[in-house]
Design a protein around this motif. Structure first.
Motif, PDB file in Angstrom:
ATOM      1  N   UNK A  81     -56.314 -27.362  71.495  1.00  0.00           N
ATOM      2  CA  UNK A  81     -56.076 -28.435  70.542  1.00  0.00           C
ATOM      3  C   UNK A  81     -55.298 -27.942  69.331  1.00  0.00           C
ATOM      4  N   UNK A  82     -55.613 -26.760  68.845  1.00  0.00           N
ATOM      5  CA  UNK A  82     -54.873 -26.221  67.700  1.00  0.00           C
ATOM      6  C   UNK A  82     -53.418 -25.969  68.052  1.00  0.00           C
ATOM      7  N   UNK A  83     -53.174 -25.415  69.235  1.00  0.00           N
ATOM      8  CA  UNK A  83     -51.792 -25.186  69.656  1.00  0.00           C
ATOM      9  C   UNK A  83     -51.053 -26.507  69.786  1.00  0.00           C
ATOM     10  N   UNK A  84     -51.687 -27.502  70.351  1.00  0.00           N
ATOM     11  CA  UNK A  84     -51.036 -28.803  70.507  1.00  0.00           C
ATOM     12  C   UNK A  84     -50.730 -29.438  69.152  1.00  0.00           C
ATOM     13  N   UNK A  85     -51.637 -29.285  68.188  1.00  0.00           N
ATOM     14  CA  UNK A  85     -51.380 -29.866  66.869  1.00  0.00           C
ATOM     15  C   UNK A  85     -50.199 -29.174  66.194  1.00  0.00           C
ATOM     16  N   UNK A  86     -50.077 -27.866  66.368  1.00  0.00           N
ATOM     17  CA  UNK A  86     -48.914 -27.151  65.836  1.00  0.00           C
ATOM     18  C   UNK A  86     -47.645 -27.621  66.544  1.00  0.00           C
ATOM     19  N   UNK A  87     -47.728 -27.790  67.858  1.00  0.00           N
ATOM     20  CA  UNK A  87     -46.558 -28.268  68.601  1.00  0.00           C
ATOM     21  C   UNK A  87     -46.139 -29.664  68.154  1.00  0.00           C
ATOM     22  N   UNK A  88     -47.103 -30.520  67.881  1.00  0.00           N
ATOM     23  CA  UNK A  88     -46.797 -31.864  67.379  1.00  0.00           C
ATOM     24  C   UNK A  88     -46.056 -31.776  66.056  1.00  0.00           C
TER      25      UNK A  88
END
Length: 203
Positions: A81-88
């Motif tokens: 989830x943290x990686x996805x939020x950074x990607x967003x």
């Protein structure tokens, strides 16, 4: 990226005469300043020229993707989830990108997706519905170059302060920055309209 920088790329086999169908970008150190194992969207800072480079690629009708090692997940330092939020956040500041693919595994697992292995590149090409040979990967380390060429794609190295001297020396034509790399691709003639593509699959 800050990890696994010992690999040295073999000399390129020669330039692709046409523009690629898709341009893939490494994330950390290429599109955004590298913050090791970053899970905080507020720490995302685009590299100069990155947003313009991606805009030009999209305006030229080429697909875009990001491929990235994210071993912080496997190390227990990050969540998906943290990686996805950074990607967003990267998408908001620089994109949007058509596909995101990242390797979450610890470097010791020997997974097929972690660069310098080709899995990220082949997966991104599959999701975009193109052949790896119609892709160019722009990255900042030798492992990015090796992964692209192992998949049958082209690579352009954009060195930064963390790139090893031998990685730079191994490349005939590294680009000074990501925008220059894209402008180099745009200077080529467009692909013929009958270039075959694979069937698109859900990302």
């Amino acid at each position: 990226m800050t990890e696994h920088r010992r690999s040295q790329s073999p000399p390129p086999t020669g330039p692709i005469p046409f523009r690629p169908v898709a341009v893939l970008f490494d994330r950390d150190g290429t599109l955004v300043h590298d913050v090791p194992h970053n899970g905080d969207p507020e720490r995302v800072r685009p590299v100069r020229g990155a947003a313009e480079a991606v805009r030009l690629v999209r305006e030229a009708g080429m697909s875009t993707g990001v491929v990235s090692n994210q071993s912080g997940i496997g190390r227990g330092l990050l969540s998906h989830d943290e990686v996805r939020r950074v990607n967003i956040r990267v998408d908001e500041l620089i994109g949007p990108f058509d596909v995101w693919v990242y390797c979450p595994h610890h470097p010791d697992t020997g997974c097929p997706c972690r660069t310098p292995r080709p899995g990220l590149v082949t997966d991104a090409a599959r999701r975009l519905g193109v052949r790896p040979s119609d892709c160019v990967l722009i990255g900042d380390v030798g492992d990015d170059v090796l992964a692209a060429r192992a998949a049958g794609a082209e690579a352009i190295l954009v060195p930064n302060g963390a790139t090893l001297p031998e990685e730079i020396a191994a490349e005939a034509e590294p680009a000074p920055d990501v925008l220059s790399a894209v402008l180099r691709l745009l200077a080529r003639p467009a692909q013929p309209q009958d270039v075959p593509r694979t069937d698109r699959r859900p990302a």
